[in-house]
Scaffold this active site. Structure first.
Site, mmCIF file in Angstrom:
data_model
loop_
_atom_site.group_PDB
_atom_site.id
_atom_site.type_symbol
_atom_site.label_atom_id
_atom_site.label_comp_id
_atom_site.label_asym_id
_atom_site.label_seq_id
_atom_site.Cartn_x
_atom_site.Cartn_y
_atom_site.Cartn_z
ATOM 1 N N GLU A 194 -27.755 13.818 13.108
ATOM 2 C CA GLU A 194 -27.005 14.648 14.043
ATOM 3 C C GLU A 194 -27.608 16.037 14.274
ATOM 4 O O GLU A 194 -27.426 16.615 15.331
ATOM 5 C CB GLU A 194 -25.558 14.796 13.548
ATOM 6 C CG GLU A 194 -24.747 13.513 13.584
ATOM 7 C CD GLU A 194 -24.524 12.991 14.991
ATOM 8 O OE1 GLU A 194 -24.385 13.808 15.924
ATOM 9 O OE2 GLU A 194 -24.503 11.748 15.167
ATOM 10 N N SER A 474 32.952 -12.303 -1.214
ATOM 11 C CA SER A 474 33.299 -12.439 -2.633
ATOM 12 C C SER A 474 32.532 -11.499 -3.546
ATOM 13 O O SER A 474 32.791 -11.479 -4.759
ATOM 14 C CB SER A 474 33.081 -13.883 -3.084
ATOM 15 O OG SER A 474 33.995 -14.746 -2.420
#
Length: 774
Positions: A194, A474
């Protein structure tokens, strides 16, 4: 004639003077223009200089909050399957090999012995160093733990798994790394590819610009860029994506200013953490630290040369060179990076040649999600928002340590999805579009191990575990019977209660006439058997006798702090709760009467590792242990001989478990809540539109629970017998005292000083005389 000449001569004299005057005026004008331009430029320069310094020296990035699972503590005697240990290592990105190759690697001999090099981790309470150790397994338990040098180790702590994040509004994510922690190969590759003159220029490189211009003219297209690393940082860190000459000029000026104020290494470190490397759904992957985790599922320091080269190569176009979508293109780009490194003589040619022959070596692609566990993450957010602002959670880089157990979470998701699939195959259209939810906690601490909000656990939508508020059926019955058992003078597990039809007239003269599930009544039954068999008539009669208000008071003491209508139907579960609420209620029973708020979070630290908030265990004894011991016995009977007895179809029948099935009217909801010695799990199945299903609690939710525990392992319910409890033999038909050798005799716990005193007639069991003889 003379006059005419005189005028003409004067005109000639005044012409040059006028031009000179105009020139002076023009010079003053341009001077003003120049001064204005210089003034404006100075102001702009001062502004840009201030902006450069302000942002670079201040808080550079909005850092997302990182959320972690529990850490696996390894010690001799830990109940842990070898397969679960291997799964934990793989989820953390450890790599298997023939020898240890640094942190994050392990070796298995295939016979239950592992050699591991852990990574180490900074926890909220201490630093766990990287270790090289041996661990051996014997019958699903750790039998040996030692260093590779042979020294015994008391405990080793693996690093936690990052399970998600709380991201800024722009969904930028990054994992900050210091320059000294970046592999040297990556720095060399980055500069070679780069900006090879990075350490020589002052922000802009005219040589690079001319080189790029020449290459682009030769190619007839834009092939190279002349931007330095500093300019790239300015472009990504400070500026927008707009492209024009003015912005390019600003970029160059800011690059010069950045280099004027800061060292090269500081600029390079910022670049390494800023660069965009890909997209994971909405989440933007920035920086090499996170890029390493995203593509390779391992820390940056563990990357090899060929992997580093791929990351550097992707800077040019993360989408274009996406190694999952375009592997051949990515491979060519990676090799080009390696070739450039060879040309620049960064590394020996033979080293680069070896790297060129390697595959991409990326991790298996995962779904592009902001979190792997959206159900659990929603709960984490809810609990965090009680103490933190949303903006702080999104931007301050907090680290949140939770109680999520990745192994139990993964198995909960699998058990729910596969069980629903089997149920749909069994029932066809009657059970189509079935949904479900699971909440798993640790019985002693209230730590939440798993939350599953639906059959598709990755869907970050409606979280049924937290928000599906449904009648619990229940599941309310243990509450009713616990309330009765607290009235020791009147009720015991052996009390006879009537299961005959009952009618209750409401305030509006409506009649409430419940039925048993089998549409039959069963006469007088022992109290614990009525609970175990889930008889509605017996429960309704008992609840009316002890008082609805008393039952609701027990509901509140168990941890449900919401207003519940005091109507008879509440005795059979008309109360509407979410699976999380049910887990909160049953947690108090599973913890032997000690209430503790359910906790998803353990600790929060700031970006520097400093503790902010702890979420310690809070305990409040709500019930005497004797009463919890009795209701636990009844719940064990429910799965041993009652509606939940199918639980032992795939679980060892010698291990005591406790639980309760729940089914609502028209079988719209299927529930099961149960616990062993380690974990409580609540399972709900039903339809989102509240339509009927073919399932009861036993044929639906219990199947999911059973499958879950068959994989995570079961531990016996082992409540310590309180001093105030004694056992007696009782006749099952009369509730009177009996003896072991008598038919129908059951060994039942009682509160000391209470229980039957009369003795029932004894009919000896067959063969009892032989047992007495020997």
């Amino acid at each position: 004639m003379n006059a005419s000449k005189s005028k003409t001569k004067g005109a000639v004299k005044t012409g040059p003077l006028r031009s000179l005057l105009l020139l002076v005026k023009s010079w003053r004008f341009w001077l003003k223009i120049t001064l204005v331009v210089l003034l404006v430029s100075s102001c702009v320069l001062v502004y840009l200089d201030a902006w450069v310094r302000y942002k670079f020296e201040g808080k550079k990035w909005a850092l997302p909050g990182k959320v972690y699972s529990r850490a696996l503590d390894i010690y001799v005697g830990l109940d842990l399957k070898e397969t679960a240990f291997k799964q934990e290592l793989e989820s953390l990105g450890y790599r298997a090999g023939r020898k240890l190759a640094g942190p994050g690697t392990y070796v298995s001999n295939g016979q239950g012995r592992y050699m591991v090099h852990s990574r180490g981790f900074q926890f909220w309470d201490s630093r766990e160093p990287a270790r090289r150790f041996f661990v051996s397994f014997n019958q699903n338990q750790i039998s040996l733990l030692s260093s590779v040098e042979g020294a015994e180790l008391n405990i080793v702590r693996l690093e936690p798994l990052q399970i998600g994040g709380i991201y800024p509004k722009n969904y930028e994510d990054r994992q900050l790394v210091l320059l000294q922690a970046v592999p040297a190969n990556l720095l060399a590759a980055l500069i070679a590819v780069e900006d090879k003159s990075f350490y020589q220029h002052h922000g802009i490189s005219f040589r690079a610009i001319l080189r790029a211009l020449k290459a682009n003219i030769s190619a007839g297209a834009v092939r190279q860029g002349g931007s330095t690393l500093t300019q790239q940082l300015v472009k990504n860190f400070y500026l927008t994506k707009e492209r024009n000459l003015a912005r390019k000029a600003v970029e160059a000026v800011m690059a010069l200013l950045l280099e004027l104020h800061y060292e090269k290494d500081a600029i390079l470190e910022a670049y390494i953490n800023e660069i965009f490397l890909g997209q994971a759904g909405r989440r933007a992957v920035h920086g090499f630290g996170l890029g390493s985790q995203h593509y390779f599922r391992r820390p940056l320091a563990e990357l090899k040369l060929h992997q580093v080269a791929l990351l550097v190569g992707m800077i040019k176009g993360p989408s274009y060179y996406d190694p999952w979508k375009h592997p051949e293109r990515a491979l060519r780009r990676r090799n080009l990076v390696l070739d450039i490194m060879s040309t620049e003589q960064v590394l020996p040619a033979d080293t680069i040649a070896i790297a060129r022959r390697r595959p991409l070596d990326i991790a298996e692609r995962r779904e592009s999600l902001t979190t792997n566990f959206p159900g659990y993450m929603e709960l984490v957010r809810q609990q965090l928002q009680q103490d933190y602002k949303d903006e702080d959670l999104r931007t301050e880089g907090l680290r949140i340590f939770t109680n999520l157990d990745p192994l139990i979470q993964a198995q909960s998701e699998k058990s729910l999805a596969e069980s629903i699939q089997h149920i749909e195959q069994q029932w066809g259209e009657k059970a189509s579009e079935l949904q479900g939810a699971i909440v798993v906690t640790k019985t002693g601490t209230g730590e939440i191990s798993a939350v599953v909000g639906g059959r598709d656990p990755r869907y970050a939508g409606f979280n049924r575990a937290l928000h599906a508020v449904r009648p619990i059926g229940s599941l309310i019955k243990p509450v009713v019977y616990l309330t009765a058992l607290k009235q020791s003078r009147q009720y015991s597990l052996a009390s006879l209660i009537s299961d005959e039809p009952v009618t209750v007239q409401g305030p509006d003269n409506e009649l409430w006439q419940p039925n048993n599930f089998d549409r039959e009544s069963h006469g007088d039954v022992l109290l614990y058997q009525a609970m175990a068999q889930s008889y509605n008539l017996a429960t309704a009669r008992l609840g009316m006798n002890i008082g609805i208000d008393n039952v609701l008071a027990t509901v509140k003491k168990l941890g449900i702090d919401k207003k519940v209508p005091a109507v008879p139907a509440v005795l059979l579960g008309s109360i509407e709760l979410s699976p999380f609420d049910v887990a909160s209620m049953y947690q108090t029973i599973a913890a032997e009467g000690f209430f503790t708020p359910l906790r998803a979070i353990r600790e929060v630290v700031d970006a520097d590792g400093q503790p902010l908030t702890r979420y310690p265990l809070q305990i409040d004894q709500r019930f005497e242990r004797e009463y919890i011991y009795l209701i636990s016995y009844a719940m064990q009977a429910a799965v041993r001989e009652g509606t939940g007895k199918s639980i032992y179809q795939s679980l060892p029948n010698h291990i005591p478990l406790a639980g309760k099935t729940g089914t609502t009217n028209d079988q719209r909801d299927s529930w099961f809540a149960g616990f062993d010695g380690q974990h409580l799990a609540v399972v709900w199945l039903g339809q989102d539109d509240n339509s009927t299903t073919p399932l009861t609690g036993a044929t639906g939710a219990l199947r999911v629970w059973r499958d879950l525990y068959s994989h995570i392992g079961v531990d016996a319910v082992s409540f310590f017998q309180p001093d105030g409890i004694v056992y007696k033999w009782v006749d099952e038909s009369t509730g009177l005292l009996s003896k072991e050798m008598c038919q129908g005799a059951h060994y039942i716990p009682f509160i000391k000083g209470y229980g039957p005193e009369r003795v029932a007639p004894c009919r000896r069991r067959a063969g009892s005389w032989l047992r007495n003889l020997f």
